[in-house]
Scaffold this motif. Sequence first.
Motif, PDB file in Angstrom:
ATOM      1  N   LEU A 105       0.809  -1.215   0.000  1.00 45.69           N
ATOM      2  CA  LEU A 105       0.000   0.000   0.000  1.00 45.69           C
ATOM      3  C   LEU A 105       0.841   1.263   0.000  1.00 45.69           C
ATOM      4  O   LEU A 105       0.306   2.369   0.030  1.00 45.69           O
ATOM      5  CB  LEU A 105      -0.929   0.005   1.220  1.00 45.69           C
ATOM      6  CG  LEU A 105      -1.977  -1.101   1.261  1.00 45.69           C
ATOM      7  CD1 LEU A 105      -2.749  -1.052   2.568  1.00 45.69           C
ATOM      8  CD2 LEU A 105      -2.921  -0.978   0.081  1.00 45.69           C
ATOM      9  N   GLY A 106       2.179   1.117   0.042  1.00 40.01           N
ATOM     10  CA  GLY A 106       3.051   2.280  -0.019  1.00 40.01           C
ATOM     11  C   GLY A 106       3.551   2.769   1.325  1.00 40.01           C
ATOM     12  O   GLY A 106       4.138   3.844   1.407  1.00 40.01           O
ATOM     13  N   HIS A 107       3.349   2.005   2.383  1.00 35.03           N
ATOM     14  CA  HIS A 107       3.829   2.378   3.719  1.00 35.03           C
ATOM     15  C   HIS A 107       4.973   1.446   4.093  1.00 35.03           C
ATOM     16  O   HIS A 107       4.756   0.249   4.296  1.00 35.03           O
ATOM     17  CB  HIS A 107       2.711   2.257   4.760  1.00 35.03           C
ATOM     18  CG  HIS A 107       1.513   3.082   4.444  1.00 35.03           C
ATOM     19  ND1 HIS A 107       1.488   4.445   4.610  1.00 35.03           N
ATOM     20  CD2 HIS A 107       0.299   2.747   3.947  1.00 35.03           C
ATOM     21  CE1 HIS A 107       0.307   4.901   4.249  1.00 35.03           C
ATOM     22  NE2 HIS A 107      -0.433   3.891   3.838  1.00 35.03           N
ATOM     23  N   ASP A 108       6.188   1.981   4.195  1.00 34.74           N
ATOM     24  CA  ASP A 108       7.352   1.165   4.522  1.00 34.74           C
ATOM     25  C   ASP A 108       7.514   1.128   6.039  1.00 34.74           C
ATOM     26  O   ASP A 108       8.070   2.042   6.630  1.00 34.74           O
ATOM     27  CB  ASP A 108       8.601   1.724   3.844  1.00 34.74           C
ATOM     28  CG  ASP A 108       9.770   0.760   3.934  1.00 34.74           C
ATOM     29  OD1 ASP A 108       9.525  -0.444   4.135  1.00 34.74           O
ATOM     30  OD2 ASP A 108      10.919   1.215   3.822  1.00 34.74           O
ATOM     31  N   ILE A 109       7.008   0.072   6.657  1.00 35.13           N
ATOM     32  CA  ILE A 109       7.024  -0.089   8.106  1.00 35.13           C
ATOM     33  C   ILE A 109       7.877  -1.311   8.448  1.00 35.13           C
ATOM     34  O   ILE A 109       7.709  -2.377   7.851  1.00 35.13           O
ATOM     35  CB  ILE A 109       5.595  -0.296   8.663  1.00 35.13           C
ATOM     36  CG1 ILE A 109       4.658   0.831   8.219  1.00 35.13           C
ATOM     37  CG2 ILE A 109       5.613  -0.448  10.164  1.00 35.13           C
ATOM     38  CD1 ILE A 109       5.002   2.176   8.773  1.00 35.13           C
ATOM     39  N   ASP A 110       8.776  -1.151   9.423  1.00 31.53           N
ATOM     40  CA  ASP A 110       9.605  -2.260   9.867  1.00 31.53           C
ATOM     41  C   ASP A 110       8.744  -3.239  10.659  1.00 31.53           C
ATOM     42  O   ASP A 110       7.960  -2.840  11.525  1.00 31.53           O
ATOM     43  CB  ASP A 110      10.748  -1.729  10.741  1.00 31.53           C
ATOM     44  CG  ASP A 110      11.731  -2.807  11.128  1.00 31.53           C
ATOM     45  OD1 ASP A 110      11.713  -3.890  10.504  1.00 31.53           O
ATOM     46  OD2 ASP A 110      12.530  -2.567  12.051  1.00 31.53           O
ATOM     47  N   ARG A 111       8.902  -4.522  10.401  1.00 30.50           N
ATOM     48  CA  ARG A 111       8.083  -5.533  11.074  1.00 30.50           C
ATOM     49  C   ARG A 111       8.357  -5.585  12.569  1.00 30.50           C
ATOM     50  O   ARG A 111       7.521  -6.041  13.336  1.00 30.50           O
ATOM     51  CB  ARG A 111       8.304  -6.906  10.466  1.00 30.50           C
ATOM     52  CG  ARG A 111       9.704  -7.441  10.686  1.00 30.50           C
ATOM     53  CD  ARG A 111       9.844  -8.868  10.185  1.00 30.50           C
ATOM     54  NE  ARG A 111      11.206  -9.299  10.269  1.00 30.50           N
ATOM     55  CZ  ARG A 111      11.818  -9.702  11.387  1.00 30.50           C
ATOM     56  NH1 ARG A 111      11.147  -9.718  12.508  1.00 30.50           N
ATOM     57  NH2 ARG A 111      13.075 -10.070  11.378  1.00 30.50           N
ATOM     58  N   LYS A 112       9.513  -5.098  13.005  1.00 30.66           N
ATOM     59  CA  LYS A 112       9.887  -5.178  14.413  1.00 30.66           C
ATOM     60  C   LYS A 112       9.097  -4.211  15.291  1.00 30.66           C
ATOM     61  O   LYS A 112       9.029  -4.410  16.495  1.00 30.66           O
ATOM     62  CB  LYS A 112      11.377  -4.917  14.581  1.00 30.66           C
ATOM     63  CG  LYS A 112      12.231  -5.992  13.942  1.00 30.66           C
ATOM     64  CD  LYS A 112      13.695  -5.678  14.066  1.00 30.66           C
ATOM     65  CE  LYS A 112      14.521  -6.718  13.338  1.00 30.66           C
ATOM     66  NZ  LYS A 112      15.930  -6.361  13.322  1.00 30.66           N
ATOM     67  N   ILE A 113       8.503  -3.176  14.710  1.00 30.54           N
ATOM     68  CA  ILE A 113       7.732  -2.234  15.521  1.00 30.54           C
ATOM     69  C   ILE A 113       6.241  -2.554  15.499  1.00 30.54           C
ATOM     70  O   ILE A 113       5.448  -1.858  16.112  1.00 30.54           O
ATOM     71  CB  ILE A 113       7.980  -0.768  15.099  1.00 30.54           C
ATOM     72  CG1 ILE A 113       7.509  -0.500  13.678  1.00 30.54           C
ATOM     73  CG2 ILE A 113       9.438  -0.404  15.274  1.00 30.54           C
ATOM     74  CD1 ILE A 113       7.546   0.961  13.299  1.00 30.54           C
ATOM     75  N   ILE A 114       5.863  -3.638  14.810  1.00 32.31           N
ATOM     76  CA  ILE A 114       4.473  -4.070  14.769  1.00 32.31           C
ATOM     77  C   ILE A 114       4.255  -5.060  15.910  1.00 32.31           C
ATOM     78  O   ILE A 114       4.946  -6.067  16.015  1.00 32.31           O
ATOM     79  CB  ILE A 114       4.122  -4.721  13.419  1.00 32.31           C
ATOM     80  CG1 ILE A 114       4.319  -3.706  12.288  1.00 32.31           C
ATOM     81  CG2 ILE A 114       2.692  -5.249  13.434  1.00 32.31           C
ATOM     82  CD1 ILE A 114       4.150  -4.280  10.912  1.00 32.31           C
TER      83      ILE A 114
END
Length: 174
Positions: A105-114
Amino acid sequence: MEIILKEDIIGLGFKNDIVNVKSGYGRNYLIPQGKGVIASESAKKVLAENLRQQAHKLAAIKDAAQQKADALAGVALTISAKVSATGVTYGSVTAAHVAEELKKLGHDIDRKIIIMRDIKKVGDYVATIQFHKEVTAEIPVTVVAENAPVVAAPVVEEEAPAAAVEEQTEETAE
């Protein structure tokens, strides 16, 4: 043992936090890796002075994190997974899957902060993303069966064309 963290460590704390850890963890891992220092009185005074001087930088970092959280305000994810007949997934849906869907969707989020539990059944769940120690975003995650039948919306006929057809039939009857 009290340690002042020099960087964010997932599950322990954030940069410049004073945390209590077991002595072996502090002595054998945090201090040699440069991830923390012993929280002596002098180190606490230096930390307080540095935080006072960096207050405006910390506010800018928090604002940037808030903007990222605001960008995710209306996002809802639907993840399809292979599912058994009882509704249990083969494998599980993890934070890595959520990060991958967000990247699409265009959001580059690190999996470690989820932050979320592994999802093992079909249904609705919530994933929490922690951008900053004071800024979090919650994203609804819906897990659906990969081969589930798609329910089509009922087709509603428009009344305007039907009225025009009735007028035409009345005109031809006359």
